[in-house]
Design a protein around this motif. Structure first.
Motif, PDB file in Angstrom:
ATOM      1  N   ARG A   1      -0.367   9.945  -4.093  1.00 19.10           N
ATOM      2  CA  ARG A   1      -1.502  10.200  -3.197  1.00 19.10           C
ATOM      3  C   ARG A   1      -1.087  10.364  -1.735  1.00 19.10           C
ATOM      4  O   ARG A   1      -1.934  10.311  -0.834  1.00 19.10           O
ATOM      5  CB  ARG A   1      -2.513   9.049  -3.294  1.00 19.10           C
TER       6      ARG A   1
ATOM      7  N   ALA B   1      -6.741   0.120  -6.627  1.00 13.78           N
ATOM      8  CA  ALA B   1      -6.262   1.427  -6.185  1.00 13.78           C
ATOM      9  C   ALA B   1      -6.037   2.361  -7.369  1.00 13.78           C
ATOM     10  O   ALA B   1      -6.354   3.565  -7.316  1.00 13.78           O
ATOM     11  CB  ALA B   1      -4.969   1.274  -5.387  1.00 13.78           C
TER      12      ALA B   1
ATOM     13  N   ARG C   1     -11.558   5.774  -2.700  1.00 11.93           N
ATOM     14  CA  ARG C   1     -10.118   5.578  -2.894  1.00 11.93           C
ATOM     15  C   ARG C   1      -9.489   4.948  -1.664  1.00 11.93           C
ATOM     16  O   ARG C   1      -8.653   4.051  -1.773  1.00 11.93           O
ATOM     17  CB  ARG C   1      -9.440   6.923  -3.198  1.00 11.93           C
TER      18      ARG C   1
ATOM     19  N   LEU D   1       0.672   4.083  -2.933  1.00  8.22           N
ATOM     20  CA  LEU D   1       0.376   5.491  -2.645  1.00  8.22           C
ATOM     21  C   LEU D   1       1.467   6.408  -3.183  1.00  8.22           C
ATOM     22  O   LEU D   1       1.185   7.482  -3.727  1.00  8.22           O
ATOM     23  CB  LEU D   1       0.231   5.690  -1.136  1.00  8.22           C
TER      24      LEU D   1
ATOM     25  N   THR E   1      -7.690   1.242  -1.677  1.00 11.09           N
ATOM     26  CA  THR E   1      -6.264   1.195  -1.341  1.00 11.09           C
ATOM     27  C   THR E   1      -5.965   0.122  -0.308  1.00 11.09           C
ATOM     28  O   THR E   1      -4.886  -0.484  -0.329  1.00 11.09           O
ATOM     29  CB  THR E   1      -5.814   2.572  -0.812  1.00 11.09           C
TER      30      THR E   1
ATOM     31  N   THR F   1      -5.567   9.799   2.777  1.00 10.98           N
ATOM     32  CA  THR F   1      -4.387   8.987   3.091  1.00 10.98           C
ATOM     33  C   THR F   1      -4.158   8.885   4.593  1.00 10.98           C
ATOM     34  O   THR F   1      -3.714   7.852   5.097  1.00 10.98           O
ATOM     35  CB  THR F   1      -3.143   9.574   2.387  1.00 10.98           C
TER      36      THR F   1
ATOM     37  N   ILE G   1       0.827  -1.209   0.000  1.00 10.58           N
ATOM     38  CA  ILE G   1       0.000   0.000   0.000  1.00 10.58           C
ATOM     39  C   ILE G   1       0.863   1.262   0.000  1.00 10.58           C
ATOM     40  O   ILE G   1       0.573   2.224  -0.720  1.00 10.58           O
ATOM     41  CB  ILE G   1      -0.956  -0.016   1.204  1.00 10.58           C
TER      42      ILE G   1
END
Length: 425
Positions: A193, A421, A376, A188, A380, A199, A184
């Motif tokens: 992101r 994702a 999102r 990201l 994710t 997040t 992950i």
């Protein structure tokens, strides 16, 4: 008069890689001491030749396997998803029952794989400071509770329905519960992101999962060791107490610990940090705490400049040994067992992917993130990876199906997670 006999070297073990000369019986001339010494010298030379041949075979096979991992990493990088499933597939191809089984030393690869787990968790711990942990514990507990309530039961119930032992079912619950922090974090970063509003919610869920593992893995290790109720209760108390002490040191004395590790020489930092990770991991294992959790807590204790330097110096080692870890896990799985469990793994994967999406959606909603950001966040969190494999590896001996199911499950979600994702915009 000298006597001639056929004598076989008692120290020599016949293996598939020994030369014909190494397997043949030696003609030894017995009589005086000089002849006997000559015979011993000849046998020693033959044994050294055979051992050198064995070593060269191991080097060739291990070197080819690592180059194969490098090629797969290139492919994964080009395709834009995690290399973990490809590492697992390579291990399946070269394990027992695979296309080309290797004869490399399992003990050597096993130690490398264990170091990979320690470095994975240590580097994960470096991402959090003591202050951040306090913040996440204070604000993220509701999200962590929802995460556990939604994602642990699918594995637990599946294990019970399959007729597994309660402990094996609990292990499968752990496999479905925890997301892959490594996969992950990489996704990201690649998607840009890290500063997105959702997040923080994703990271909060991951941190609480990692802390939950600090209690879950020691408990599982104690239960696997067996014993009476009093012994289990005593061992659990020691394990939890050990985690608490290390965590207290990390939170209260993190700056002092970081100052001790810091040095102007990269070599000294590398040796000090790597030695501490392995030492604390070994001590934690001796106290019935997972070695990986010990390494994770060492990472939490380091912050500031030493954390940055440790990432730079140990990052390449982490990547190497982590690849070996996933490769080794694949070696232990017979590919013939996967087709039978793949439908189950896919159904379980789809169910737990949905529960993770709900987890992320709810956690991001608490933070006031809009609907698109909530989706999102949920997408994710779908990926599973290193921790699921660690948990499955712990229980491989109590259920022959746990390893194949976990391997197929991680293969499926380590690919599906990054795809989802990327698809969530």
């Amino acid at each position: 008069m000298n006597e001639v006999r056929l004598v076989e070297d008692p120290h020599e073990k016949a293996t598939s890689t020994q030369s014909a000369a190494g397997r043949a019986k030696r003609v030894v001339v017995l009589g005086d001491a000089g002849n006997w010494k000559s015979a011993v010298a000849i046998l020693t030379i033959f044994r050294m030749i055979a051992q050198a041949h064995d070593a060269s075979q191991v080097f060739i096979e291990l070197g080819a396997a690592i180059l194969g991992l490098a090629l797969l990493a290139r492919l994964a990088n080009r395709l834009g998803f995690s290399a973990i499933p490809l590492y697992l597939l390579l291990g399946l191809a070269f394990g027992n029952g695979g296309l080309a089984p290797l004869n490399v030393s399992e003990e050597f690869i096993h130690i490398g794989a264990e170091i990979g787990v320690l470095l994975l968790l240590f580097m994960l711990g470096l991402e959090y400071t003591g202050e951040e942990l306090k913040h996440y514990l204070h604000t993220g507990l509701p999200s962590g509770a929802v995460d556990f309530a939604l994602n642990f039961p699918p594995g637990l119930v599946t294990g019970i329905l399959l007729g597994w032992s309660p402990l094996a079912a609990v292990l499968l619950g752990g496999v479905t519960y925890i997301s892959s922090s490594g996969v992950i974090a990489k996704v990201l970063a690649e998607l840009g992101r890290l500063n997105n509003p959702e997040t923080t919610s994703v990271v909060s869920v991951l941190v609480l999962e990692d802390l939950a593992m600090a209690l879950y893995l020691p408990l599982i290790a104690v239960l696997l060791a067996g014993g009476g109720i009093q012994k289990i209760a005593f061992s659990v108390s020691i394990a939890i107490g050990t985690v608490g002490v290390i965590l207290l040191i990390a939170l209260r004395y993190g700056r002092q610990v970081s100052k001790f590790f810091l040095h102007e020489s990269d070599e000294i930092i590398l040796l000090t940090t790597l030695g501490a990770v392995i030492l604390v991991g070994g001590l934690a294992q001796r106290l019935q705490v997972s070695a990986a959790i010990g390494a994770f807590l060492v990472g939490i204790a380091l912050s500031g400049p030493i954390a940055e330097k440790s990432r730079r110096l140990l990052g390449p080692l982490r990547d190497l040994f982590a690849a070996i870890f996933f490769f080794f896990f694949g070696l232990q799985i017979d590919p013939k067992t996967l087709p039978a469990v793949m439908p189950l793994a896919v159904v379980l994967g789809l169910i737990s992917a949905l529960t993770k999406v709900l987890t992320g959606y709810w956690a991001a909603g608490r933070a006031g993130v809009d609907r698109r950001g909530r989706i999102r966040a949920g997408m994710t969190l779908v990926a599973r990876g290193e921790f699921s494999i660690v948990i499955a590896g712990l229980g491989a001996g109590i259920s022959p199906q746990l390893g194949p199911v976990a391997a197929a499950y991680v293969l499926f979600l380590a690919v599906l997670g990054p795809v989802l994702a990327r698809a969530s915009r």
